[in-house]
Every structure is written in structure tokens, then in C-alpha cells.
Design a protein around this motif. Structure first.
Motif, PDB file in Angstrom:
ATOM      1  N   HIS A  92      77.950 -40.491  68.996  1.00 19.88           N
ATOM      2  CA  HIS A  92      76.552 -40.918  69.060  1.00 19.88           C
ATOM      3  C   HIS A  92      75.618 -39.711  69.132  1.00 19.88           C
ATOM      4  O   HIS A  92      74.626 -39.632  68.394  1.00 19.88           O
ATOM      5  CB  HIS A  92      76.326 -41.817  70.268  1.00 19.88           C
ATOM      6  N   CYS A  93      75.920 -38.779  70.023  1.00 18.77           N
ATOM      7  CA  CYS A  93      75.039 -37.623  70.221  1.00 18.77           C
ATOM      8  C   CYS A  93      74.998 -36.724  68.990  1.00 18.77           C
ATOM      9  O   CYS A  93      73.937 -36.214  68.619  1.00 18.77           O
ATOM     10  CB  CYS A  93      75.484 -36.826  71.444  1.00 18.77           C
ATOM     11  N   LEU A  94      76.156 -36.516  68.349  1.00 28.05           N
ATOM     12  CA  LEU A  94      76.197 -35.681  67.156  1.00 28.05           C
ATOM     13  C   LEU A  94      75.307 -36.242  66.048  1.00 28.05           C
ATOM     14  O   LEU A  94      74.735 -35.485  65.255  1.00 28.05           O
ATOM     15  CB  LEU A  94      77.635 -35.560  66.640  1.00 28.05           C
ATOM     16  N   LEU A  95      75.190 -37.564  66.003  1.00 29.95           N
ATOM     17  CA  LEU A  95      74.376 -38.193  64.970  1.00 29.95           C
ATOM     18  C   LEU A  95      72.947 -38.449  65.435  1.00 29.95           C
ATOM     19  O   LEU A  95      72.011 -38.448  64.627  1.00 29.95           O
ATOM     20  CB  LEU A  95      75.020 -39.510  64.528  1.00 29.95           C
ATOM     21  N   TYR A  96      72.760 -38.651  66.748  1.00 28.43           N
ATOM     22  CA  TYR A  96      71.412 -38.950  67.247  1.00 28.43           C
ATOM     23  C   TYR A  96      70.540 -37.701  67.369  1.00 28.43           C
ATOM     24  O   TYR A  96      69.377 -37.712  66.961  1.00 28.43           O
ATOM     25  CB  TYR A  96      71.488 -39.644  68.618  1.00 28.43           C
ATOM     26  N   VAL A  97      71.071 -36.632  67.938  1.00 29.02           N
ATOM     27  CA  VAL A  97      70.254 -35.444  68.217  1.00 29.02           C
ATOM     28  C   VAL A  97      69.537 -34.922  66.969  1.00 29.02           C
ATOM     29  O   VAL A  97      68.334 -34.621  67.028  1.00 29.02           O
ATOM     30  CB  VAL A  97      71.106 -34.338  68.877  1.00 29.02           C
ATOM     31  N   PRO A  98      70.211 -34.811  65.808  1.00 33.10           N
ATOM     32  CA  PRO A  98      69.478 -34.335  64.627  1.00 33.10           C
ATOM     33  C   PRO A  98      68.343 -35.252  64.208  1.00 33.10           C
ATOM     34  O   PRO A  98      67.389 -34.803  63.564  1.00 33.10           O
ATOM     35  CB  PRO A  98      70.565 -34.293  63.537  1.00 33.10           C
ATOM     36  N   THR A  99      68.413 -36.527  64.568  1.00 34.37           N
ATOM     37  CA  THR A  99      67.349 -37.449  64.152  1.00 34.37           C
ATOM     38  C   THR A  99      66.030 -37.154  64.864  1.00 34.37           C
ATOM     39  O   THR A  99      64.972 -37.579  64.392  1.00 34.37           O
ATOM     40  CB  THR A  99      67.744 -38.919  64.396  1.00 34.37           C
ATOM     41  N   ILE A 100      66.086 -36.441  65.989  1.00 29.58           N
ATOM     42  CA  ILE A 100      64.841 -36.041  66.647  1.00 29.58           C
ATOM     43  C   ILE A 100      64.087 -35.070  65.751  1.00 29.58           C
ATOM     44  O   ILE A 100      62.866 -35.182  65.567  1.00 29.58           O
ATOM     45  CB  ILE A 100      65.132 -35.415  68.024  1.00 29.58           C
ATOM     46  N   SER A 101      64.816 -34.111  65.157  1.00 21.73           N
ATOM     47  CA  SER A 101      64.195 -33.187  64.205  1.00 21.73           C
ATOM     48  C   SER A 101      63.786 -33.923  62.932  1.00 21.73           C
ATOM     49  O   SER A 101      62.723 -33.658  62.356  1.00 21.73           O
ATOM     50  CB  SER A 101      65.168 -32.064  63.846  1.00 21.73           C
ATOM     51  N   ILE A 102      64.627 -34.850  62.501  1.00 21.82           N
ATOM     52  CA  ILE A 102      64.364 -35.558  61.245  1.00 21.82           C
ATOM     53  C   ILE A 102      63.129 -36.440  61.362  1.00 21.82           C
ATOM     54  O   ILE A 102      62.301 -36.488  60.443  1.00 21.82           O
ATOM     55  CB  ILE A 102      65.598 -36.387  60.836  1.00 21.82           C
ATOM     56  N   THR A 103      62.977 -37.146  62.484  1.00 21.18           N
ATOM     57  CA  THR A 103      61.789 -37.989  62.639  1.00 21.18           C
ATOM     58  C   THR A 103      60.520 -37.136  62.693  1.00 21.18           C
ATOM     59  O   THR A 103      59.485 -37.529  62.140  1.00 21.18           O
ATOM     60  CB  THR A 103      61.881 -38.859  63.910  1.00 21.18           C
ATOM     61  N   ASN A 104      60.613 -35.968  63.339  1.00 15.47           N
ATOM     62  CA  ASN A 104      59.470 -35.046  63.302  1.00 15.47           C
ATOM     63  C   ASN A 104      59.157 -34.643  61.865  1.00 15.47           C
ATOM     64  O   ASN A 104      58.000 -34.634  61.431  1.00 15.47           O
ATOM     65  CB  ASN A 104      59.772 -33.786  64.121  1.00 15.47           C
ATOM     66  N   SER A 105      60.221 -34.303  61.122  1.00 16.22           N
ATOM     67  CA  SER A 105      60.056 -33.862  59.742  1.00 16.22           C
ATOM     68  C   SER A 105      59.426 -34.954  58.878  1.00 16.22           C
ATOM     69  O   SER A 105      58.513 -34.700  58.092  1.00 16.22           O
ATOM     70  CB  SER A 105      61.428 -33.466  59.165  1.00 16.22           C
ATOM     71  N   ILE A 106      59.926 -36.179  59.012  1.00  8.95           N
ATOM     72  CA  ILE A 106      59.383 -37.300  58.242  1.00  8.95           C
ATOM     73  C   ILE A 106      57.917 -37.519  58.590  1.00  8.95           C
ATOM     74  O   ILE A 106      57.067 -37.733  57.711  1.00  8.95           O
ATOM     75  CB  ILE A 106      60.199 -38.581  58.514  1.00  8.95           C
ATOM     76  N   ALA A 107      57.609 -37.458  59.874  1.00 11.33           N
ATOM     77  CA  ALA A 107      56.227 -37.668  60.306  1.00 11.33           C
ATOM     78  C   ALA A 107      55.303 -36.615  59.702  1.00 11.33           C
ATOM     79  O   ALA A 107      54.240 -36.931  59.159  1.00 11.33           O
ATOM     80  CB  ALA A 107      56.146 -37.630  61.833  1.00 11.33           C
ATOM     81  N   PHE A 108      55.723 -35.349  59.769  1.00 13.47           N
ATOM     82  CA  PHE A 108      54.893 -34.272  59.228  1.00 13.47           C
ATOM     83  C   PHE A 108      54.705 -34.411  57.713  1.00 13.47           C
ATOM     84  O   PHE A 108      53.654 -34.068  57.174  1.00 13.47           O
ATOM     85  CB  PHE A 108      55.504 -32.905  59.559  1.00 13.47           C
ATOM     86  N   THR A 109      55.737 -34.909  57.033  1.00 13.96           N
ATOM     87  CA  THR A 109      55.660 -35.071  55.581  1.00 13.96           C
ATOM     88  C   THR A 109      54.511 -35.991  55.178  1.00 13.96           C
ATOM     89  O   THR A 109      53.841 -35.779  54.172  1.00 13.96           O
ATOM     90  CB  THR A 109      56.981 -35.642  55.036  1.00 13.96           C
ATOM     91  N   HIS A 110      54.283 -37.009  55.988  1.00  9.10           N
ATOM     92  CA  HIS A 110      53.296 -38.029  55.631  1.00  9.10           C
ATOM     93  C   HIS A 110      51.951 -37.831  56.330  1.00  9.10           C
ATOM     94  O   HIS A 110      51.105 -38.722  56.301  1.00  9.10           O
ATOM     95  CB  HIS A 110      53.849 -39.417  55.953  1.00  9.10           C
ATOM     96  N   MET A 111      51.750 -36.676  56.956  1.00 10.30           N
ATOM     97  CA  MET A 111      50.490 -36.412  57.648  1.00 10.30           C
ATOM     98  C   MET A 111      49.586 -35.510  56.820  1.00 10.30           C
ATOM     99  O   MET A 111      50.049 -34.558  56.204  1.00 10.30           O
ATOM    100  CB  MET A 111      50.749 -35.731  59.002  1.00 10.30           C
ATOM    101  N   LYS A 112      48.301 -35.807  56.822  1.00 13.15           N
ATOM    102  CA  LYS A 112      47.326 -34.958  56.161  1.00 13.15           C
ATOM    103  C   LYS A 112      46.864 -33.827  57.083  1.00 13.15           C
ATOM    104  O   LYS A 112      46.570 -32.727  56.634  1.00 13.15           O
ATOM    105  CB  LYS A 112      46.124 -35.796  55.729  1.00 13.15           C
TER     106      LYS A 112
END
Length: 430
Positions: A92-112
């Protein structure tokens, strides 16, 4: 996305510390399970983030991670075997921890305007953490006792519900539902991830002039002195941040006669939750603060929030009101430093290694800083700063107080980022 992302973590983490001993796991086994999260953040820097940057579209990787990771944490609720529990938690942790960076990345992608918008979006994560506590308000209820009591109307019924919590072994058994709720939320986020607009075309290792290993390119960012300084200061601030979580509960619950605050056990968690409530408002004003103060001043204020909190702990412990009110600084500590770090990294680092660059700093925030604190804090409070069985809290709290002041001064003096703002990150060459 942010609400569900942090709901998952907030569902299982707070109660796991008391649940693991109830399963009969030894202290060593408990440490292995608890350290799965920081270890995963270190491993993720070199593997999971690489896949997200070079192999998969982030939204699809988010869906995959929460599908498999969700099933793993769900399984933790149905096993009492150490090996099975540890393996499931590690997966769970090996797959969950990177998603914290990924959700940040996705959010920044769609921000002006990330500086203005990220604080509001990330506020959803704080709300998710708080909301994660609500299902257990009803799960940890002695429904047998509630049904046996007469209830005339909803108000009386809800009063009976809150007045009859599960206790003892029954409460420990019910804790397994924290993993079930976390798993279901993870599966929900997996499905939701498929509805998120897909980011721009992935840069692959076959493209011209692109480093095959994204994490190598991310590490090369540290050749820039201002990023290296920020990276090292982040480690210190993460250590101080985790000192707070290691010691505050004990400090609040220790009797005044023994140097603590003397808060009743059932009020310790609500008092600490004041910081999360304050974090919501702090996130909301983060964009305005960044515009007015700039990167360096905002992050320095965030670090000094830790110094102020531990100063009150060390010298104001006789005032319960002061200790309670100082919890409100948690929002400043988190938003003005950690959330600002994420915005700064997105603003100043190449977009083709967006996840790995975020992971480089999560390596410090969630990995080495947490490991350092989890290894040192128990030793300090149980062996070093103890006299005749009584913790010398004032001396103990001087450790993070001094560390945070040194970190703040280091940042203020040596952190000299480029003057260009968001959108100019292509100027950095790895």
C-alpha cells in the motif's frame, strides 16, 4: 481528488499506533510496519516516480496505484498475521506515497496561477483528513447499549450514541474498520482518477536530449545551490515537524505535577485537531501571502512557526490556554513551508520530471525526516531527557526549537532563488 487522497491516509494512520500492539505484534514488528511509509517514500523516489514521469500518464498511474494499493490496505483489516499485514502495508505505502507527488503534479498541470490556486486546492486534503474521522464516530459505538436505551427523538438518540463508545478489546477489534474505510476510499479515488482530464503528452526516454532516468535528472537539480539549501532545510523542518507528532500527545496528557499540561486523555486529539482546522484558513490565504512576502519570507515564517510552538511548549507549559492556542500555528507551519515548497518546485523545475522533482522533496518530507525523527524521538524522551522517571520537557523541546531556528536562519541567509517567477522553470537546466 485532494479530499480523497488525504482521506485515505487520515483514515488509518491515527489509530494504528494502538491497534498494532492489540494484534500481539512485538515492538520490532510494529516499527517495521510503521516505517513502511517513510521507507516507501525513499524507494518511490527511484522507482514509482520514475514510472509516473517516464512510463505512464499520471492520471492512469494514479488509478492503478489506488486500485492495487486500495486492495492492499483493505486486506490489512482482515488479517492478524504479522507477515501478511506487513507485506500488505508495504505494498500500500509503495503505491500510495508516490500519489502524493502525482496529485500535486496533476493539480499544477491544470492551474493557470499555481501560487494563487494551489493553497485552495490543497485545502481539500486537509478537509479530507478531518472528514476521515467522521465514519468512526459511528463505527466506534456500542450499538447494543444504544438500542437498549429509550430514545425520544433524534437529539436524545444522538446523545445516547455519543455517550456509549466502544471500550477495551471491543474498541481494538473495531479498529480494523479504519483499514476497510481507507481501502474503499482508495478504490473510489482509483475510479475517479479515470475521469480527470489527461495531462499533456508524456516525455519519454526515447525523446531527444531526455535523460532515461527521471530521478537522476531530478537529483541533478541539487547542483543549483538554492535548491540544495532548500532541500537540506526541508530535511531539518521535516524532522522538527515529526518531533511534534512524536511528543505532543505525551506532553499534553502528562500531569502538571510531572511537567506536562494535564489535559484529559479524551481531549488530547481534539486539542491537536485545532491545528488542522487552522490549516484550512492558512491554505486559503497562502496565495495572497506568497504574492506579498515572496518565497523566502513565506517559508521562513513557516519554519519559525515550529520554533514559536516549541518555545511555548518549553517555557509556557504551566498555561494550558497558551498550549491549546499555540496548536493553531500548525497551519502556518505546514502551509507556509511544506505547501510552499511544492509550489516552488513546480515553478522552478523542468516539467518533464514534475513528479520526480516533487518526489525529491517528498524524500525529505515523508522519508528521511520522518525516519530520523521516529528513530531519535523515542530515545530522547525515554532515555536522554529523563530524570527519576520524569521527562524533562523543557530540555527536550529545546532540541527542535534550536533546530528550527538554525534552519530558518540558514534559509534566510543562504537561500537565493532566481528572481523570475512561475512559468519560467524552463530556465533551469539539469
Amino acid at each position: 481528488m485532494m479530499v480523497l487522497e488525504f482521506f485515505i491516509w487520515g483514515a488509518w494512520l491515527p489509530l494504528i499506533f494502538g491497534y498494532l500492539p492489540s494484534l500481539g505484534f512485538s515492538p520490532g514488528q510494529q516499527s517495521l510496519i510503521l516505517n513502511a511509509f517513510p521507507v516507501a517514500s525513499i524507494i518511490g523516489m527511484f522507482f514509482s516516480n520514475q514510472w509516473a514521469d517516464r512510463r505512464f500518464v499520471p492520471e492512469k498511474f494514479l488509478a492503478f496505484s489506488h486500485l492495487v494499493g486500495g486492495l492492499a490496505i483493505l486486506g490489512c483489516g482482515f488479517t492478524k498475521d504479522f507477515t501478511a499485514f506487513f507485506v500488505l502495508m508495504l505494498v500500500h505505502c509503495l503505491l500510495y506515497v508516490p500519489t502524493i507527488s502525482i496529485t500535486n503534479s496533476i493539480a499544477f498541470t491544470h492551474m493557470k496561477d499555481p501560487e494563487k490556486e494551489f493553497g485552495v486546492v490543497r485545502m481539500g486534503g486537509t478537509l479530507g483528513w478531518i472528514l476521515a474521522a467522521w465514519p468512526f464516530t459511528f463505527i466506534f459505538v456500542n450499538w447494543t447499549a444504544v438500542h437498549a436505551l429509550p430514545s425520544h427523538g433524534f437529539v436524545e438518540w444522538i446523545g445516547n450514541v455519543f455517550a456509549n463508545p466502544l471500550t477495551g478489546d471491543a474498541a481494538k477489534v473495531a479498529t480494523k474498520w479504519t483499514f476497510v474505510v481507507a481501502g474503499l476510499a482508495s478504490l473510489a479515488l482509483s475510479a475517479f482518477s479515470l475521469t480527470i482530464p489527461v495531462s499533456a503528452k508524456k516525455v519519454t526516454s526515447s525523446d531527444a536530449k531526455v535523460e532515461k532516468l527521471a530521478w537522476v535528472e531530478a537529483l541533478r537539480l541539487l547542483k543549483h545551490p538554492y535548491l540544495l539549501i532548500l532541500w537540506l532545510v526541508t530535511l531539518v523542518d521535516s524532522f522538527v515537524h515529526n518531533c511534534y507528532f512524536n511528543w505532543t500527545g505525551v506532553f499534553l496528557g502528562t500531569a502538571k505535577s510531572a511537567g506536562g499540561v494535564g489535559i484529559a486523555s479524551n481531549w488530547i486529539t481534539p486539542v491537536m485537531s485545532l491545528g488542522q482546522i487552522a490549516e484550512i484558513s492558512t491554505m486559503y490565504v497562502l496565495g495572497t501571502t506568497l504574492k506579498r512576502l515572496g518565497w523566502k519570507a513565506t517559508m521562513t515564517v513557516g519554519i519559525m512557526g515550529h520554533a514559536a510552538r516549541f518555545a511555548v511548549y518549553a517555557f509556557g507549559s504551566q498555561s494550558m490556554t497558551s498550549i491549546i492556542l499555540i496548536q493553531l500555528l500548525h497551519g502556518v507551519c505546514y502551509a507556509f513551508f511544506f505547501a510552499t515548497v511544492y509550489i516552488f518546485v513546480d515553478s522552478h523545475c523542468p516539467k518533464d520530471i514534475r513528479v520526480s522533482a516533487q518526489g525529491l522533496f517528498n524524500l525529505q518530507i515523508l522519508g528521511t525526516g520522518a525516519l530520523l525523527a521516529n528513530s531519535i524521538c523515542p530515545w530522547l524522551i525515554q532515555s536522554v531527557y529523563v530524570t527519576h522517571g520524569q521527562v524533562a520537557f523543557q530540555s527536550l523541546f529545546m532540541v527542535p526549537l534550536v533546530a528550527s531556528v538554525v534552519a530558518a536562519l540558514t534559509l534566510a541567509i543562504f537561500f537565493k532563488p532566481p528572481t523570475y517567477g512561475p512559468g519560467a522553470s524552463e530556465k533551469i537546466n539539469t
